[in-house]
Design an enzyme around this catalytic site. Sequence first.
Site, PDB file in Angstrom:
ATOM      1  NE  ARG A 120      -4.310  -1.496   1.075  1.00 58.21           N
ATOM      2  CZ  ARG A 120      -5.444  -1.735   1.669  1.00 58.21           C
ATOM      3  NH1 ARG A 120      -5.523  -1.688   2.981  1.00 58.21           N
ATOM      4  NH2 ARG A 120      -6.524  -1.993   0.983  1.00 58.21           N
ATOM      5  CD  GLN A 125      -3.012   5.983  -3.284  1.00 54.82           C
ATOM      6  OE1 GLN A 125      -2.786   6.890  -4.075  1.00 54.82           O
ATOM      7  NE2 GLN A 125      -3.067   6.184  -1.988  1.00 54.82           N
ATOM      8  CG  ASP A 128      -5.008  -1.202  -2.604  1.00 51.81           C
ATOM      9  OD1 ASP A 128      -5.463  -2.345  -2.392  1.00 51.81           O
ATOM     10  OD2 ASP A 128      -4.804  -0.380  -1.708  1.00 51.81           O
ATOM     11  CB  SER A 131      -8.242   0.160  -2.095  1.00 54.08           C
ATOM     12  OG  SER A 131      -7.354   0.249  -1.015  1.00 54.08           O
ATOM     13  CE1 TYR A 228      -4.292  -4.140   4.967  1.00 46.40           C
ATOM     14  CE2 TYR A 228      -1.902  -4.127   4.799  1.00 46.40           C
ATOM     15  CZ  TYR A 228      -3.147  -4.207   4.200  1.00 46.40           C
ATOM     16  OH  TYR A 228      -3.245  -4.364   2.847  1.00 46.40           O
TER      17      TYR A 228
HETATM   18  P1  NAD Z   1      -8.680  -4.238   6.536  1.00 46.29           P
HETATM   19  O1  NAD Z   1      -9.595  -4.666   5.449  1.00 46.29           O
HETATM   20  O2  NAD Z   1      -7.480  -5.067   6.822  1.00 46.29           O
HETATM   21  O3  NAD Z   1      -9.516  -4.110   7.884  1.00 46.29           O
HETATM   22  C1  NAD Z   1     -10.709  -3.352   7.930  1.00 46.29           C
HETATM   23  C2  NAD Z   1     -10.717  -2.469   9.138  1.00 46.29           C
HETATM   24  O4  NAD Z   1     -10.946  -3.264  10.317  1.00 46.29           O
HETATM   25  C3  NAD Z   1      -9.416  -1.713   9.394  1.00 46.29           C
HETATM   26  O5  NAD Z   1      -9.686  -0.344   9.457  1.00 46.29           O
HETATM   27  C4  NAD Z   1      -8.935  -2.271  10.724  1.00 46.29           C
HETATM   28  O6  NAD Z   1      -8.236  -1.310  11.492  1.00 46.29           O
HETATM   29  C5  NAD Z   1     -10.239  -2.669  11.366  1.00 46.29           C
HETATM   30  N1  NAD Z   1     -10.109  -3.593  12.509  1.00 46.29           N
HETATM   31  C6  NAD Z   1      -9.258  -4.647  12.664  1.00 46.29           C
HETATM   32  N2  NAD Z   1      -9.439  -5.235  13.859  1.00 46.29           N
HETATM   33  C7  NAD Z   1     -10.433  -4.543  14.476  1.00 46.29           C
HETATM   34  C8  NAD Z   1     -11.072  -4.682  15.734  1.00 46.29           C
HETATM   35  N3  NAD Z   1     -10.716  -5.619  16.607  1.00 46.29           N
HETATM   36  N4  NAD Z   1     -12.038  -3.791  16.051  1.00 46.29           N
HETATM   37  C9  NAD Z   1     -12.408  -2.811  15.179  1.00 46.29           C
HETATM   38  N5  NAD Z   1     -11.843  -2.645  13.976  1.00 46.29           N
HETATM   39  C10 NAD Z   1     -10.863  -3.502  13.622  1.00 46.29           C
HETATM   40  O7  NAD Z   1      -8.183  -2.748   6.294  1.00 46.29           O
HETATM   41  P2  NAD Z   1      -8.298  -1.891   4.973  1.00 46.29           P
HETATM   42  O8  NAD Z   1      -9.665  -1.407   4.832  1.00 46.29           O
HETATM   43  O9  NAD Z   1      -7.734  -2.667   3.865  1.00 46.29           O
HETATM   44  O10 NAD Z   1      -7.345  -0.653   5.220  1.00 46.29           O
HETATM   45  C11 NAD Z   1      -6.762  -0.258   6.409  1.00 46.29           C
HETATM   46  C12 NAD Z   1      -6.127   1.105   6.172  1.00 46.29           C
HETATM   47  O11 NAD Z   1      -5.040   1.008   5.235  1.00 46.29           O
HETATM   48  C13 NAD Z   1      -7.013   2.148   5.508  1.00 46.29           C
HETATM   49  O12 NAD Z   1      -7.944   2.739   6.298  1.00 46.29           O
HETATM   50  C14 NAD Z   1      -5.991   3.134   4.993  1.00 46.29           C
HETATM   51  O13 NAD Z   1      -5.602   4.043   5.983  1.00 46.29           O
HETATM   52  C15 NAD Z   1      -4.860   2.254   4.620  1.00 46.29           C
HETATM   53  N6  NAD Z   1      -4.800   2.146   3.160  1.00 46.29           N
HETATM   54  C16 NAD Z   1      -3.764   2.707   2.506  1.00 46.29           C
HETATM   55  C17 NAD Z   1      -3.677   2.619   1.128  1.00 46.29           C
HETATM   56  C18 NAD Z   1      -2.547   3.221   0.385  1.00 46.29           C
HETATM   57  O14 NAD Z   1      -1.761   3.938   0.966  1.00 46.29           O
HETATM   58  N7  NAD Z   1      -2.398   2.942  -0.875  1.00 46.29           N
HETATM   59  C19 NAD Z   1      -4.649   1.952   0.424  1.00 46.29           C
HETATM   60  C20 NAD Z   1      -5.716   1.397   1.115  1.00 46.29           C
HETATM   61  C21 NAD Z   1      -5.766   1.490   2.476  1.00 46.29           C
END
Ligand code: NAD
Length: 377
Positions: A120, A125, A128, A131, A228
């Site tokens: 990420r 991006q 991804d 996402s 994450y």
């Molecule tokens: P994910 O699908 O792995 O998890 C979904 C969400 O569940 C996350 O926000 C995580 O913190 C939350 N979670 C995990 N355990 C939990 C718990 N016990 N209680 C409550 N919530 C819990 O995560 P995701 O959606 O793929 O992305 C996480 C973060 O990564 C995004 O919000 C963003 O900041 C970042 N991201 C960055 C890029 C990039 O830079 N290119 C792209 C996508 C996402």
Amino acid sequence: EIVFIAKETDAHEGRVAGSVESVKKLKSLGFDVVVEAGAGLRSRILDSEYEKTGARIGSAVDAASADVVLKVRRPTDAEIAGYKSGAIVIAIMDPYGNEAAIAAMAGAGLTAFAMELMPRITRAQSMDVLSSQANLAGYQAVIDAAHEYDRALPMMMTAAGTVPAAKVFVMGAGVAGLQAIATARRLGAVVSATDVRPAAKEQVASLGAKFIAVEDEEFKAAETAGGYAKEMSKDYQVKQAALVAEHIAKQDIVITTALIPGRPAPRLVTREMLDAMKPGSVVVDLAVERGGNVEGAETGKVVEVGGIKVVGHLNVPGRIAASASLLYAKNLVTFLETMVSKETKALALNMEDELVKATALTHGGAVVHPAFGGAKE
Ligand code: NAD
């Protein structure tokens, strides 16, 4: 060189690994493109539309001459048997716990890439898939919840009286969760959300939802360098459960999206919490295929648990396949473009490239990814 866009064989998969746009792009990169007949039908792309872009419509046997196979799902053993040794296969490989399937791809001499392992970073991006697909899943989760809910989501003031707004609680405010919040807000619900990553707090607030979380020292350190969530301690989970139990009892719709990479999904909603909710409330578990956030959720089903509808649809991005395919196809072609030499317009795979290193599962007859049995660096 030939790119083959396969028709998905999984009955639950409506997505396709190529769009009209992506085929055009593949052609401009210098590839010959063969699309398996009917591959796009469930995403509303006709063979004739692919053909107009210069692709040839073929059948499964054409996979044998392909240098690159593009898929949505990891190929089955039967599919693998139809690919030539040395071919590149790019798909959502679902590698965790599927080491035997990865070994089979290595054994067949394939260079297999798992799109979901894309780092990420800014450069990646547009590649991804987590996402692009999670965003649509978050949207669809609200639509599915609204479908099961027997009341209106927005507050409606009418001459015949006022319908109150639904209360929606989103657990896990990552990509899917943030889109669920935005979608529920657009439908007029009163939205709150929780996460264990502090970065989520501001994002939730900026979408106009209330943030609810146990904000202790562990919370402040819950985000990994990769962005994450970490798996939280038992102690944190107990505190979180107490907070959630109280809040959840007042909600009409709960959407859970919490995942931890490479681990089973955290259990966030227990049977007791469901029992405390009002009858007719709806809980959508987007993590159901990864072990589930909700006790009693069943993969591929909508079940009633003590008067609460618990929704556990399979492959939620596939429920909005036409949109999901467009974005997925774009992710794929953008990644493949990084493997093509600008000078020669030929594939020039650089195993040292950081995107390749992060996503390559197998190469040269061996498993190469350190997380799945490849040699450690
Ligand atoms: P994910 O699908 O792995 O998890 C979904 C969400 O569940 C996350 O926000 C995580 O913190 C939350 N979670 C995990 N355990 C939990 C718990 N016990 N209680 C409550 N919530 C819990 O995560 P995701 O959606 O793929 O992305 C996480 C973060 O990564 C995004 O919000 C963003 O900041 C970042 N991201 C960055 C890029 C990039 O830079 N290119 C792209 C996508 C996402």
